[in-house]
Design a protein around this motif. Structure first.
Motif, PDB file in Angstrom:
ATOM      1  N   TYR A 135      58.240  36.318  25.528  1.00 23.90           N
ATOM      2  CA  TYR A 135      57.048  36.298  26.387  1.00 23.90           C
ATOM      3  C   TYR A 135      55.912  35.492  25.752  1.00 23.90           C
TER       4      TYR A 135
ATOM      5  N   LEU B 185      54.196  32.533  27.771  1.00 22.61           N
ATOM      6  CA  LEU B 185      52.770  32.568  28.123  1.00 22.61           C
ATOM      7  C   LEU B 185      52.118  31.192  28.062  1.00 22.61           C
TER       8      LEU B 185
ATOM      9  N   HIS C 270      57.470  37.333  42.759  1.00 26.27           N
ATOM     10  CA  HIS C 270      56.102  37.529  42.273  1.00 26.27           C
ATOM     11  C   HIS C 270      55.324  38.545  43.102  1.00 26.27           C
TER      12      HIS C 270
ATOM     13  N   SER D 107      45.706  36.967  40.096  1.00 28.14           N
ATOM     14  CA  SER D 107      45.242  37.084  41.486  1.00 28.14           C
ATOM     15  C   SER D 107      44.008  37.983  41.616  1.00 28.14           C
TER      16      SER D 107
ATOM     17  N   ASN E 272      44.787  41.675  41.307  1.00 22.27           N
ATOM     18  CA  ASN E 272      44.952  42.205  39.952  1.00 22.27           C
ATOM     19  C   ASN E 272      43.607  42.438  39.272  1.00 22.27           C
TER      20      ASN E 272
ATOM     21  N   LYS F 269      44.955  26.803  34.667  1.00 18.65           N
ATOM     22  CA  LYS F 269      44.586  26.465  33.299  1.00 18.65           C
ATOM     23  C   LYS F 269      45.810  25.872  32.606  1.00 18.65           C
TER      24      LYS F 269
ATOM     25  N   ASP G 209      40.619  33.948  25.616  1.00 21.03           N
ATOM     26  CA  ASP G 209      41.434  34.439  24.496  1.00 21.03           C
ATOM     27  C   ASP G 209      42.586  33.501  24.142  1.00 21.03           C
TER      28      ASP G 209
HETATM   29  C1  XBP Z   1      47.014  34.915  32.172  1.00 22.59           C
HETATM   30  C2  XBP Z   1      48.230  34.499  32.854  1.00 22.59           C
HETATM   31  C3  XBP Z   1      48.701  35.215  34.016  1.00 22.59           C
HETATM   32  C4  XBP Z   1      49.339  36.564  33.786  1.00 22.59           C
HETATM   33  C5  XBP Z   1      50.194  36.898  34.975  1.00 22.59           C
HETATM   34  O1  XBP Z   1      46.095  33.840  32.312  1.00 22.59           O
HETATM   35  O2  XBP Z   1      48.798  33.492  32.529  1.00 22.59           O
HETATM   36  O3  XBP Z   1      49.658  34.390  34.566  1.00 22.59           O
HETATM   37  O4  XBP Z   1      50.160  36.513  32.632  1.00 22.59           O
HETATM   38  O5  XBP Z   1      49.463  36.858  36.131  1.00 22.59           O
HETATM   39  P1  XBP Z   1      44.523  34.102  32.287  1.00 22.59           P
HETATM   40  P2  XBP Z   1      50.158  36.529  37.543  1.00 22.59           P
HETATM   41  O6  XBP Z   1      44.269  34.845  30.998  1.00 22.59           O
HETATM   42  O7  XBP Z   1      43.951  32.708  32.296  1.00 22.59           O
HETATM   43  O8  XBP Z   1      44.147  34.867  33.503  1.00 22.59           O
HETATM   44  O9  XBP Z   1      51.583  36.991  37.463  1.00 22.59           O
HETATM   45  O10 XBP Z   1      49.358  37.316  38.550  1.00 22.59           O
HETATM   46  O11 XBP Z   1      50.077  35.052  37.744  1.00 22.59           O
END
Ligand code: XBP
Length: 230
Positions: free
Chosen positions: A42, A46, A75, A118, A121, A151, A176
């Motif tokens: 993971y 990431l 998803h 999202s 979330n 990003k 972070d």
């Molecule tokens: C965090 C992420 C997100 C989460 C999963 O990025 O990369 O994709 O891991 O979220 P940030 P979703 O810290 O920039 O928010 O599955 O809802 O995409």
């Protein structure tokens, strides 16, 4: 002058990635998909921001047939599972976040979110950690699927600025990850990094400040001159 603080969510407001990872793995198990992502896997995955994009990147790497439609379907299930996991409690704001946000509010600063995840979330997290809806905690929420490029592209920060009606110099971003730093910097925004559980070993070149946490002791020292006097 500083007029707004813009926060990343995952890893910055709270250490959420273990819940995201569990939601992915629970979804794979429930849907009969023979994938399981352990921590080392993971951490690597990431590097691709966004849950759908992450699954597509994994499938591409493993040469598994998988398309955007399949990613979107899984998803949706993962997002529902994540909401359930957050609602079960146990998520805590990182050190100093609650106090920094209260202080910013008291000083009349606007508060915004620039996240890859999202709006749903973000809302679950706010309910769980503040007992309030996301739009009661933050003035602006800019989220992943509302922009063309996630990003490290600047899009989500540009959207946050646009919705705030401010320019980059009026704001500071809190991040972070290296991808988050690149995104904020590409939008011209100064950025504070608080490395998180999964991002600790990343290269934060370009960050204006690197702090272990946002606890009061750290930000009064480093950010006091940026925050207007009370
Ligand atoms: C965090 C992420 C997100 C989460 C999963 O990025 O990369 O994709 O891991 O979220 P940030 P979703 O810290 O920039 O928010 O599955 O809802 O995409």
């Amino acid at each position: 002058t500083l007029r707004a603080l813009i926060f990343d969510v995952d890893g910055t407001l709270a250490e959420t990635e273990e819940l995201h990872r569990r939601a992915f793995n629970d979804t794979f198990a429930a849907e009969g998909v023979a994938w399981h992502w352990d921590r080392d896997e993971y951490r690597e995955l990431l590097k691709t921001t966004g849950g759908k994009e992450r699954m597509l990147a994994f499938a591409a790497r493993e040469a598994i047939p998988f398309d955007a439609e399949a990613a979107a379907r899984l998803h949706k299930i993962k997002t529902a599972r994540y909401a359930d996991l957050v609602d079960q409690g146990g998520l805590q704001l990182r050190l100093g976040i609650a106090e920094l946000i209260d202080k910013a509010r008291a000083q009349g600063l606007k508060l915004a979110i620039a996240t890859t995840t999202s709006p749903q979330n973000v809302d679950r997290l706010c309910h769980s950690c503040w007992g309030r809806a996301a739009d009661e905690v933050f003035d602006v929420i800019a989220a992943g699927d509302q922009v063309a490029r996630k990003k490290p592209a600047p899009d989500v920060y540009q959207l946050a600025l646009q919705r705030l009606g401010l320019s980059a110099e009026d704001t500071i971003a809190f991040e972070d990850t290296a991808n988050g730093v690149r995104s904020a910097r590409a939008a011209g925004i100064r950025v504070v990094v608080t490395p998180s559980m999964y991002s600790g070993s990343e290269d934060f070149t370009g960050a204006d400040w690197i702090l272990p946490t946002l606890s009061r002791a750290n930000w009064t020292a480093d950010l006091a001159d940026l925050l207007p006097a009370a």
